[in-house]
Design a protein around this motif. Structure first.
Motif, PDB file in Angstrom:
ATOM      1  N   TYR A 104       0.840  -1.201   0.000  1.00 30.68           N
ATOM      2  CA  TYR A 104       0.000   0.000   0.000  1.00 30.68           C
ATOM      3  C   TYR A 104       0.872   1.247   0.000  1.00 30.68           C
ATOM      4  CZ  TYR A 104      -3.646  -3.174   1.728  1.00 30.68           C
ATOM      5  OH  TYR A 104      -4.533  -4.202   1.875  1.00 30.68           O
ATOM      6  N   GLU A 105       0.406   2.254  -0.716  1.00 32.56           N
ATOM      7  CA  GLU A 105       0.980   3.594  -0.579  1.00 32.56           C
ATOM      8  C   GLU A 105       0.455   4.195   0.719  1.00 32.56           C
ATOM      9  OE1 GLU A 105       1.219   7.757  -0.577  1.00 32.56           O
ATOM     10  OE2 GLU A 105      -0.681   6.732  -0.918  1.00 32.56           O
ATOM     11  N   LEU A 106       1.228   5.053   1.361  1.00 32.02           N
ATOM     12  CA  LEU A 106       0.906   5.568   2.692  1.00 32.02           C
ATOM     13  C   LEU A 106      -0.479   6.190   2.777  1.00 32.02           C
ATOM     14  CD1 LEU A 106       1.785   6.300   5.603  1.00 32.02           C
ATOM     15  CD2 LEU A 106       2.724   8.431   4.633  1.00 32.02           C
ATOM     16  N   VAL A 107      -0.823   7.058   1.816  1.00 33.36           N
ATOM     17  CA  VAL A 107      -2.115   7.746   1.874  1.00 33.36           C
ATOM     18  C   VAL A 107      -3.266   6.760   1.814  1.00 33.36           C
ATOM     19  CG1 VAL A 107      -3.679   9.277   0.586  1.00 33.36           C
ATOM     20  CG2 VAL A 107      -1.309   9.967   1.010  1.00 33.36           C
ATOM     21  N   GLU A 108      -3.224   5.821   0.883  1.00 31.29           N
ATOM     22  CA  GLU A 108      -4.336   4.874   0.778  1.00 31.29           C
ATOM     23  C   GLU A 108      -4.409   3.962   2.001  1.00 31.29           C
ATOM     24  OE1 GLU A 108      -3.948   2.513  -2.734  1.00 31.29           O
ATOM     25  OE2 GLU A 108      -2.100   1.539  -2.076  1.00 31.29           O
ATOM     26  N   PHE A 109      -3.251   3.666   2.610  1.00 32.58           N
ATOM     27  CA  PHE A 109      -3.270   2.850   3.816  1.00 32.58           C
ATOM     28  C   PHE A 109      -3.952   3.603   4.956  1.00 32.58           C
ATOM     29  CE2 PHE A 109      -1.261   1.121   7.697  1.00 32.58           C
ATOM     30  CZ  PHE A 109      -1.656  -0.205   7.567  1.00 32.58           C
TER      31      PHE A 109
END
Length: 247
Positions: A104-109
Motif C-alpha cells: 500500500y501507498e501511505l495515503v491509501e493505507f
C-alpha cells in the motif's frame, strides 16, 4: 496492526526525513512498524526503462524481504504502483502475488485501511498546492481526474483537510504531469525541465507557499525547477505534514 515499512531508494538516499516521518506517523496511529533490513530497490527503474530482465534480482529480493507481512506500506505512489501492477519479472508464485496484493501507498493505507480522519497533533498554517503524481493519481486511483466525468474525490486532500491551519490553493492545470517520470527526466531532459517549470510557475501563480505531495520523486524534480527559476516555493511530503511538521 503490524506494518512492514518499505522505503524507496531515493527517499533513503536523499530524503531520509520523509522515511522517519512515515515511521513516526504510522506509530502515532497505532501501528507496530518493522523495517526489513535487507530491503533494496523494488526494481522499478529497470522495468520502467524496458530492462525487465535486469529487474528480476531486485524484484526477487523484494518479494523475499516482504513475504512474511500482511501489510507493506511505502511513502511512494510510483514504487507502490510498480510492485502492485508490474512486479512481473519474477515467477508469480502465491507468495509473490500476496506481496503485490499487500503493498500500500501511505495515503491509501491511512485513508482506506486504517480510515484515519483526525491528526490532532498536526498544524500547518500555510497556503498549500497539492500535487498528486501520475502513478498515484491514475495508477492507484487516489483522486478523481479532470478528464474523466464522475464523482469528485481526493484522498490526499481529505487527509490534509484534517490538519489545522492549512489553506489549499489550486493551479489552473491541476492534473498536469510535472515532467519527472523517472528516467524520462534523464532521456528527455529539455522536455522534462520545461514541464517542471510550467508546473511550479502554475503553483506560484495560484499563491502556493508550499507544494505538498505523496510523491517525493515529483517534489525532487519540482524543487530543482523552482530553485533554478528563483521561486520561493518550499516542498514537503504529505507524511511530514501529517506527522506534525510546521515548516
Amino acid at each position: 496492526m503490524k506494518v512492514a515499512l518499505f522505503i524507496p531508494c531515493y527517499v533513503d538516499a536523499f530524503f531520509p526525513a520523509v522515511g522517519i516521518a512515515t515511521l513516526e506517523l504510522l506509530e502515532r496511529v497505532g501501528c507496530e512498524v518493522v523495517y526489513p533490513l535487507e530491503q533494496t530497490c523494488c526494481g522499478q527503474p529497470m522495468a520502467n526503462a524496458g530492462c525487465q530482465d535486469d529487474a528480476l534480482a531486485a524484484e526477487a529480493l523484494f518479494a523475499r524481504n516482504f513475504a512474511p507481512y500482511e501489510h507493506i506500506v511505502t511513502p511512494s505512489g510510483s514504487c507502490c504502483h510498480h510492485v502492485r501492477e508490474h512486479l512481473t519479472a519474477i515467477e508469480q508464485t502465491p507468495a509473490v502475488r500476496a506481496v503485490r496484493r499487500n503493498t500500500y501507498e501511505l495515503v491509501e493505507f491511512l485513508h482506506d485501511v486504517l480510515q484515519v480522519r483526525e491528526f490532532p497533533w498536526a498544524e500547518f498554517p500555510h497556503k498549500v498546492g497539492l500535487h498528486i503524481g501520475c502513478s498515484t493519481l491514475r495508477g492507484l486511483n487516489q483522486a478523481s481526474t479532470s478528464e474523466i466525468a464522475g464523482p469528485a474525490f481526493n484522498k490526499p486532500r481529505a487527509l490534509l483537510s484534517a490538519v489545522k491551519g492549512i489553506e489549499f490553493v489550486q493551479p489552473q492545470r491541476v492534473d498536469e504531469c510535472c515532467g519527472f517520470g523517472g528516467t524520462f527526466s534523464v532521456f528527455e531532459e529539455p522536455v522534462s525541465a520545461r514541464m517542471g517549470q510550467d508546473k511550479v510557475r502554475d503553483h506560484a501563480a495560484a499563491g502556493a507557499r508550499y507544494i505538498v505531495s505523496p510523491d517525493m520523486s515529483c517534489l525532487m524534480h519540482q524543487q530543482g525547477c523552482a530553485q533554478r527559476l528563483g521561486l520561493g516555493i518550499r516542498f514537503m511530503h504529505i507524511a511530514q505534514v501529517l506527522n506534525g511538521a510546521r515548516e
